[in-house]
Design an enzyme around this catalytic site. Structure first.
Site, PDB file in Angstrom:
ATOM      1  N   CYS A   8       1.178  -1.387  -0.231  1.00 38.00           N
ATOM      2  CA  CYS A   8      -0.099  -0.242   0.251  1.00 38.00           C
ATOM      3  C   CYS A   8       1.049   1.165   0.157  1.00 38.00           C
ATOM      4  CB  CYS A   8      -0.751   0.336   1.623  1.00 38.00           C
ATOM      5  SG  CYS A   8      -1.677  -1.926   1.709  1.00 38.00           S
TER       6      CYS A   8
HETATM    7  N1  GLN Z   1      -1.020  -6.661   4.104  1.00 39.54           N
HETATM    8  C1  GLN Z   1      -1.943  -5.536   3.623  1.00 39.54           C
HETATM    9  C2  GLN Z   1      -3.113  -6.001   3.138  1.00 39.54           C
HETATM   10  O1  GLN Z   1      -3.215  -6.764   2.350  1.00 39.54           O
HETATM   11  C3  GLN Z   1      -1.220  -4.566   3.553  1.00 39.54           C
HETATM   12  C4  GLN Z   1      -1.185  -4.255   2.070  1.00 39.54           C
HETATM   13  C5  GLN Z   1       0.172  -3.704   1.630  1.00 39.54           C
HETATM   14  O2  GLN Z   1       0.683  -2.755   2.190  1.00 39.54           O
HETATM   15  N2  GLN Z   1      -0.055  -4.567   0.524  1.00 39.54           N
HETATM   16  O3  GLN Z   1      -4.287  -5.431   3.666  1.00 39.54           O
END
Ligand code: GLN
Length: 265
Positions: free
Chosen positions: A2
């Site tokens: 994210c």
């Molecule tokens: N792993 C988390 C999720 O899938 C955080 C999002 C990310 O940073 N990819 O919600």
């Protein structure tokens, strides 16, 4: 992975932070510049939190859609003003659901929280850590994702009266020890201050006398942006920011206690 941002300072529109800058969160949702191998775009939902009344609780807008496809948010963001904002665009980790409630910000009262990264070995690696939480917290997680559990761990410490930076640092230390290789960029605000960790992901900060802005990637070419060194805790407020090293044992140099634990598994 994210992308996220947090702002404290004079009241501004959500759009001026999230949509309008040349490398806004909207731009980072489809053209991020520094993902460090963690995915390509951030299209699995987004959210923004702000403070309708100074000193009051946070409000949120969350969606499971890509930010660029949500015209309702664009209209709201153009007219919603606040002196504190936290926003995020999500790229779901494989196996985690794409639902509105998995999108940051996670919230309670004045607290707004986001996680950029992944917990390796989810969920088994952190099962023992999760077991330290009240059962009620576990059965009311926002979503069955690593980020929602990280928020529950941080929130538990805040409810117990921990200082915000200490709460983030403790969660990073515990999760990094239990789940080596995790990426743990956490971001927290109460509308007046910002606390964040840089842990195997990009993070930058820009402060002036009246405001503080923290973002995964600089929103514009302003020379005031400073990279946050990796494995550091950042505390920022208008006119000031401070980075302190996170005391986390690395897999290459485990403490004796950690080494014993790893060997037992
Ligand atoms: N792993 C988390 C999720 O899938 C955080 C999002 C990310 O940073 N990819 O919600």
């Amino acid at each position: 992975m994210c992308r996220h941002l947090a702002y404290v300072g004079p009241s501004v529109t959500l759009a001026s932070l999230v949509l309008e800058p040349v490398h806004s969160l909207l731009h980072q949702s489809y053209a991020p510049a520094d993902m460090r191998g963690g995915g390509t775009i951030n299209a699995d939902g987004f959210g923004a939190g702000w403070y309708p009344e100074p000193g009051g609780p946070a409000a949120r807008y969350r969606s499971a859609r890509p930010m660029w496809s949500d015209t309702a948010f664009a209209a709201v963001a153009a007219t919603t003003r606040s002196g504190g904002v936290l926003a995020a665009a999500r790229s779901a980790t494989a196996g985690m659901p794409v639902v509105e409630t998995a999108a940051a910000p996670f919230a309670e009262g004045r607290w707004l929280f986001s996680h950029n990264g992944v917990v390796r070995g989810w969920p088994g690696a952190v099962a023992a850590l999760a077991a330290e939480l009240p059962v009620t917290d576990l059965v009311t997680l926002d979503a069955p994702t690593d980020s929602a559990l990280l928020w529950a761990l941080v929130r538990h410490r805040l409810r117990a009266g921990a200082e915000p930076g200490a709460a983030l640092a403790d969660v990073v230390r515990r999760v990094a020890a239990a789940a080596p290789g995790s990426r743990l960029n956490l971001l927290l605000t109460d509308g007046t201050g910002i606390w964040a960790t840089a842990f195997d992901h990009a993070l930058a900060v820009r402060t002036d006398e009246r405001s503080a802005l923290v973002a995964s990637e600089p929103l514009d070419p302003d020379p005031g942006w400073r990279p946050v060194p990796d494995r550091h805790l950042l505390a920022a407020a208008p006119g000031t920011h401070r980075c302190t090293p996170l005391a986390v044992p690395t897999p290459d140099a485990p403490t004796r206690g950690a080494s014993t634990t790893q060997g037992a598994r």
